[in-house]
Write a protein that holds these residues in place. Structure first.
Motif, PDB file in Angstrom:
ATOM      1  N   GLU A   1     106.940 119.688  50.146  1.00 16.06           N
ATOM      2  CA  GLU A   1     108.122 119.556  49.286  1.00 16.06           C
ATOM      3  C   GLU A   1     108.412 120.843  48.527  1.00 16.06           C
ATOM      4  N   GLU A   2     107.372 121.630  48.239  1.00 15.71           N
ATOM      5  CA  GLU A   2     107.506 122.847  47.442  1.00 15.71           C
ATOM      6  C   GLU A   2     107.624 124.106  48.287  1.00 15.71           C
ATOM      7  N   TYR A   3     107.427 124.019  49.589  1.00 20.70           N
ATOM      8  CA  TYR A   3     107.397 125.192  50.474  1.00 20.70           C
ATOM      9  C   TYR A   3     108.763 125.874  50.488  1.00 20.70           C
ATOM     10  N   ALA A   4     108.794 127.136  50.119  1.00 18.59           N
ATOM     11  CA  ALA A   4     110.062 127.878  50.053  1.00 18.59           C
ATOM     12  C   ALA A   4     110.612 128.098  51.461  1.00 18.59           C
ATOM     13  N   PRO A   5     111.919 127.962  51.618  1.00 17.64           N
ATOM     14  CA  PRO A   5     112.507 128.247  52.926  1.00 17.64           C
ATOM     15  C   PRO A   5     112.347 129.729  53.266  1.00 17.64           C
ATOM     16  N   TRP A   6     112.302 130.022  54.532  1.00 14.44           N
ATOM     17  CA  TRP A   6     112.153 131.405  54.978  1.00 14.44           C
ATOM     18  C   TRP A   6     113.461 132.159  54.824  1.00 14.44           C
ATOM     19  N   THR A   7     113.389 133.358  54.272  1.00 16.02           N
ATOM     20  CA  THR A   7     114.555 134.240  54.178  1.00 16.02           C
ATOM     21  C   THR A   7     114.414 135.409  55.144  1.00 16.02           C
ATOM     22  N   ASP A   8     113.224 135.589  55.686  1.00 18.76           N
ATOM     23  CA  ASP A   8     112.953 136.634  56.676  1.00 18.76           C
ATOM     24  C   ASP A   8     113.052 136.026  58.066  1.00 18.76           C
ATOM     25  N   PRO A   9     113.246 136.886  59.069  1.00 20.35           N
ATOM     26  CA  PRO A   9     113.073 136.373  60.436  1.00 20.35           C
ATOM     27  C   PRO A   9     111.631 135.892  60.583  1.00 20.35           C
ATOM     28  N   VAL A  10     111.450 134.780  61.223  1.00 16.12           N
ATOM     29  CA  VAL A  10     110.109 134.214  61.367  1.00 16.12           C
ATOM     30  C   VAL A  10     109.977 133.602  62.751  1.00 16.12           C
ATOM     31  N   LEU A  11     108.851 133.851  63.377  1.00 16.46           N
ATOM     32  CA  LEU A  11     108.532 133.254  64.664  1.00 16.46           C
ATOM     33  C   LEU A  11     107.744 131.987  64.379  1.00 16.46           C
ATOM     34  N   GLU A  12     108.294 130.843  64.735  1.00 18.30           N
ATOM     35  CA  GLU A  12     107.629 129.568  64.473  1.00 18.30           C
ATOM     36  C   GLU A  12     107.021 129.048  65.767  1.00 18.30           C
ATOM     37  N   ILE A  13     105.765 128.660  65.675  1.00 16.14           N
ATOM     38  CA  ILE A  13     105.056 128.130  66.842  1.00 16.14           C
ATOM     39  C   ILE A  13     104.398 126.816  66.455  1.00 16.14           C
ATOM     40  N   ASP A  14     104.620 125.809  67.303  1.00 11.20           N
ATOM     41  CA  ASP A  14     103.988 124.508  67.125  1.00 11.20           C
ATOM     42  C   ASP A  14     102.632 124.545  67.819  1.00 11.20           C
ATOM     43  N   THR A  15     101.577 124.317  67.065  1.00 10.34           N
ATOM     44  CA  THR A  15     100.225 124.376  67.625  1.00 10.34           C
ATOM     45  C   THR A  15      99.770 123.040  68.214  1.00 10.34           C
ATOM     46  N   SER A  16     100.663 122.056  68.268  1.00 12.78           N
ATOM     47  CA  SER A  16     100.288 120.728  68.767  1.00 12.78           C
ATOM     48  C   SER A  16      99.739 120.757  70.182  1.00 12.78           C
ATOM     49  N   ASN A  17     100.372 121.542  71.048  1.00 13.35           N
ATOM     50  CA  ASN A  17     100.009 121.509  72.464  1.00 13.35           C
ATOM     51  C   ASN A  17      99.373 122.799  72.957  1.00 13.35           C
ATOM     52  N   HIS A  18      98.897 123.626  72.020  1.00 15.12           N
ATOM     53  CA  HIS A  18      98.282 124.898  72.400  1.00 15.12           C
ATOM     54  C   HIS A  18      96.977 125.079  71.643  1.00 15.12           C
ATOM     55  N   SER A  19      95.997 125.626  72.320  1.00 11.63           N
ATOM     56  CA  SER A  19      94.749 125.982  71.634  1.00 11.63           C
ATOM     57  C   SER A  19      94.989 127.268  70.849  1.00 11.63           C
ATOM     58  N   ALA A  20      94.072 127.588  69.946  1.00 10.54           N
ATOM     59  CA  ALA A  20      94.214 128.798  69.131  1.00 10.54           C
ATOM     60  C   ALA A  20      94.269 130.050  69.993  1.00 10.54           C
ATOM     61  N   ASP A  21      93.463 130.125  71.053  1.00 11.60           N
ATOM     62  CA  ASP A  21      93.496 131.312  71.910  1.00 11.60           C
ATOM     63  C   ASP A  21      94.806 131.392  72.691  1.00 11.60           C
ATOM     64  N   GLN A  22      95.388 130.261  73.045  1.00  9.21           N
ATOM     65  CA  GLN A  22      96.690 130.271  73.721  1.00  9.21           C
ATOM     66  C   GLN A  22      97.789 130.768  72.778  1.00  9.21           C
ATOM     67  N   VAL A  23      97.768 130.315  71.519  1.00 11.74           N
ATOM     68  CA  VAL A  23      98.754 130.781  70.541  1.00 11.74           C
ATOM     69  C   VAL A  23      98.586 132.279  70.324  1.00 11.74           C
ATOM     70  N   ALA A  24      97.346 132.753  70.240  1.00 10.90           N
ATOM     71  CA  ALA A  24      97.104 134.190  70.071  1.00 10.90           C
ATOM     72  C   ALA A  24      97.681 134.979  71.243  1.00 10.90           C
ATOM     73  N   ALA A  25      97.518 134.485  72.455  1.00  9.00           N
ATOM     74  CA  ALA A  25      98.068 135.170  73.634  1.00  9.00           C
ATOM     75  C   ALA A  25      99.596 135.191  73.593  1.00  9.00           C
ATOM     76  N   ILE A  26     100.192 134.103  73.151  1.00  7.52           N
ATOM     77  CA  ILE A  26     101.657 134.051  72.998  1.00  7.52           C
ATOM     78  C   ILE A  26     102.100 135.106  71.994  1.00  7.52           C
ATOM     79  N   LEU A  27     101.399 135.191  70.869  1.00  7.66           N
ATOM     80  CA  LEU A  27     101.759 136.165  69.833  1.00  7.66           C
ATOM     81  C   LEU A  27     101.584 137.594  70.315  1.00  7.66           C
TER      82      LEU A  27
END
Length: 170
Positions: free
Chosen positions: A134-160
């Motif tokens: 509820e308190e999280y400030a909206p992003w004012t910068d460009p931001v790359l958003e990734i859902d980690t639901s279907n990816h392991s941490a190493d897969q997300v790192a490779a995407i990044l």
């Protein structure tokens, strides 16, 4: 800069990414743990001191030509300004990555079973995460958003690594 709520995988992704691209990994929680263990009082001032200590270390490493991967919740404009200042002071580029976990039940489960081994930084409860949403400030910068639901941490790192073309200067 890897941001997101507690339990979405920030630290795991940051560690994999730092290893993958030969970068320096700086974790807000690890520094806060050290400050609290040294007798600092839990609270806003210690939180600010933690961000500033990590910023100083990031700047030192950026000046040396290293890629720096910071993991922190980054839920306010003030927190995000810390990283903008570091990038400006060093001439480094700044990429904000926001990790989310769309599967709410999985997010709650991950949060409730994790034990990072900290003695002083307490694990937030699910209600704490809901309050922070509820308190999280909206992003004012460009931001790359990734859902980690279907990816392991190493897969997300490779995407990044591919999306951000990260490599240290060696």
């Amino acid at each position: 800069m890897i941001a997101g709520f507690p339990g979405v995988g920030k630290t795991s992704v940051a560690a994999f990414l730092a290893t993958l691209v030969d970068a320096v990994h700086l974790s807000i929680d690890a520094v806060e743990e050290s400050l609290l263990a040294s007798g600092f009082a839990r609270g806003w001032q210690t939180g600010v001191a933690t961000y500033e200590a990590v910023r100083a270390m990031a700047e030192l490493n950026l000046h040396l030509g290293h890629v720096v991967v910071v993991d922190a919740v980054n839920d306010s404009e003030e927190a995000r300004e810390t990283w903008r200042r570091a990038a400006l002071a060093t001439g480094a580029s700044l990429d904000f990555v926001h990790l989310v976990l769309a599967d709410v039940a999985d997010h709650q489960r991950r949060l409730e079973v994790r034990d990072r081994g900290f003695a002083f930084v307490t694990e937030p409860l699910w209600n704490d995460v809901l309050r922070r949403r509820e308190e999280y400030a909206p992003w004012t910068d460009p931001v790359l958003e990734i859902d980690t639901s279907n990816h392991s941490a190493d897969q997300v790192a490779a995407i990044l690594e591919k999306r951000l073309a990260l490599r240290s200067i060696s």
